[in-house]
Design a protein around this motif. Sequence first.
Motif, short mmCIF file in Angstrom:
data_model
loop_
_atom_site.label_atom_id
_atom_site.label_comp_id
_atom_site.label_asym_id
_atom_site.label_seq_id
_atom_site.Cartn_x
_atom_site.Cartn_y
_atom_site.Cartn_z
N HIS A 184 0.83 -1.20 0.00
CA HIS A 184 0.00 0.00 0.00
C HIS A 184 0.87 1.25 0.00
O HIS A 184 1.72 1.41 0.87
N ILE A 185 0.63 2.13 -0.94
CA ILE A 185 1.44 3.35 -1.05
C ILE A 185 1.32 4.20 0.20
O ILE A 185 2.33 4.57 0.80
N ALA A 186 0.11 4.54 0.59
CA ALA A 186 -0.08 5.46 1.72
C ALA A 186 0.40 4.86 3.04
O ALA A 186 0.86 5.60 3.92
N LEU A 187 0.31 3.55 3.19
CA LEU A 187 0.64 2.91 4.46
C LEU A 187 2.06 2.41 4.54
O LEU A 187 2.46 1.85 5.56
N ALA A 188 2.85 2.60 3.51
CA ALA A 188 4.26 2.22 3.54
C ALA A 188 5.01 3.14 4.50
O ALA A 188 4.76 4.35 4.54
N LYS A 189 5.92 2.60 5.26
CA LYS A 189 6.68 3.41 6.21
C LYS A 189 7.67 4.34 5.50
O LYS A 189 7.94 5.43 5.97
N ASN A 190 8.23 3.87 4.39
CA ASN A 190 9.32 4.61 3.74
C ASN A 190 9.19 4.62 2.23
O ASN A 190 8.44 3.83 1.66
N ILE A 191 10.00 5.48 1.63
CA ILE A 191 10.19 5.47 0.19
C ILE A 191 11.69 5.40 -0.05
O ILE A 191 12.45 6.22 0.49
N ALA A 192 12.09 4.40 -0.81
CA ALA A 192 13.51 4.21 -1.12
C ALA A 192 13.80 4.77 -2.50
O ALA A 192 13.00 4.61 -3.42
N ILE A 212 16.73 6.45 1.87
CA ILE A 212 15.41 6.01 2.29
C ILE A 212 14.84 7.12 3.14
O ILE A 212 15.48 7.57 4.10
N ILE A 213 13.64 7.57 2.77
CA ILE A 213 13.00 8.69 3.46
C ILE A 213 11.65 8.23 3.99
O ILE A 213 10.92 7.49 3.31
N PRO A 214 11.27 8.66 5.19
CA PRO A 214 9.93 8.31 5.69
C PRO A 214 8.85 8.80 4.72
O PRO A 214 8.94 9.90 4.17
N ASN A 215 7.85 7.96 4.52
CA ASN A 215 6.74 8.29 3.65
C ASN A 215 5.96 9.48 4.24
O ASN A 215 5.47 9.39 5.37
N PRO A 216 5.84 10.59 3.54
CA PRO A 216 5.16 11.76 4.10
C PRO A 216 3.68 11.51 4.38
O PRO A 216 3.12 12.15 5.28
N ILE A 217 3.06 10.60 3.68
CA ILE A 217 1.65 10.29 3.94
C ILE A 217 1.52 9.56 5.26
O ILE A 217 0.66 9.88 6.09
N MET A 218 2.40 8.59 5.51
CA MET A 218 2.37 7.87 6.78
C MET A 218 2.73 8.82 7.93
O MET A 218 2.15 8.72 9.01
N GLU A 219 3.64 9.74 7.69
CA GLU A 219 3.99 10.73 8.70
C GLU A 219 2.78 11.61 9.02
O GLU A 219 2.52 11.92 10.19
N LYS A 220 2.01 11.98 8.00
CA LYS A 220 0.79 12.78 8.20
C LYS A 220 -0.23 12.00 9.04
O LYS A 220 -0.86 12.56 9.94
N LYS A 276 0.41 9.67 11.27
CA LYS A 276 0.89 9.64 12.65
C LYS A 276 0.73 11.00 13.32
O LYS A 276 0.22 11.09 14.43
N ASP A 277 1.19 12.06 12.64
CA ASP A 277 1.17 13.40 13.23
C ASP A 277 -0.23 13.90 13.54
O ASP A 277 -0.44 14.63 14.51
N ASN A 278 -1.20 13.52 12.71
CA ASN A 278 -2.58 14.00 12.88
C ASN A 278 -3.50 12.96 13.51
O ASN A 278 -4.71 13.18 13.57
N ASN A 279 -2.93 11.85 13.98
CA ASN A 279 -3.72 10.78 14.60
C ASN A 279 -4.93 10.40 13.76
O ASN A 279 -6.05 10.27 14.25
N GLY A 308 -14.26 3.18 -0.67
CA GLY A 308 -13.08 2.34 -0.52
C GLY A 308 -11.81 3.13 -0.25
O GLY A 308 -10.80 2.57 0.11
N GLY A 309 -11.85 4.44 -0.39
CA GLY A 309 -10.68 5.27 -0.15
C GLY A 309 -10.59 5.75 1.29
O GLY A 309 -11.51 5.56 2.08
N ARG A 310 -9.48 6.38 1.60
CA ARG A 310 -9.28 6.89 2.96
C ARG A 310 -9.19 8.41 3.00
O ARG A 310 -9.02 8.98 4.05
N HIS A 311 -9.27 9.05 1.87
CA HIS A 311 -9.20 10.51 1.75
C HIS A 311 -7.94 11.10 2.40
O HIS A 311 -8.00 12.10 3.10
N LEU A 312 -6.82 10.48 2.13
CA LEU A 312 -5.54 10.96 2.65
C LEU A 312 -4.84 11.89 1.66
O LEU A 312 -3.81 12.44 1.96
N ARG A 313 -5.41 12.03 0.45
CA ARG A 313 -4.85 12.86 -0.61
C ARG A 313 -3.49 12.34 -1.10
O ARG A 313 -2.66 13.08 -1.59
#
Length: 119
Positions: A16-24, A36-44, A46-49, A58-63
Amino acid sequence: MIVAVVTNSGKSVSNHIALAKNIAFYEFPKGNLIKIIPNPIMEKIKDNNIKLEKNRSGGRHLRTGKELPKFLAKEGADIFIAKQMGEGMKMNLIDLGIKPCLTEAQTTEDAIGELKCLS
């Protein structure tokens, strides 16, 4: 060229793109890992709970399809590899000059290897 791959461990391609911890990021065609950089979507998330519940469509509206292509362009990616991606994501990548590539490979090494066959 720079190839970006969604990953959790740096060795496997995430499902899953949005749920991946990192992007290599890899140098292509050599396949050398650049960073390897933390995935900014996963960071969002976490940061916004953000609770990860799917809506009726079927989507999560994470943009993800809008935000991640901009991030990848800023990081210099020329190619983005994932196991699945929506049409919006594909179009936004293409608009920014990034080639979207789907893979069934389990490892990042194999996913990069698939690209070598195409070059």
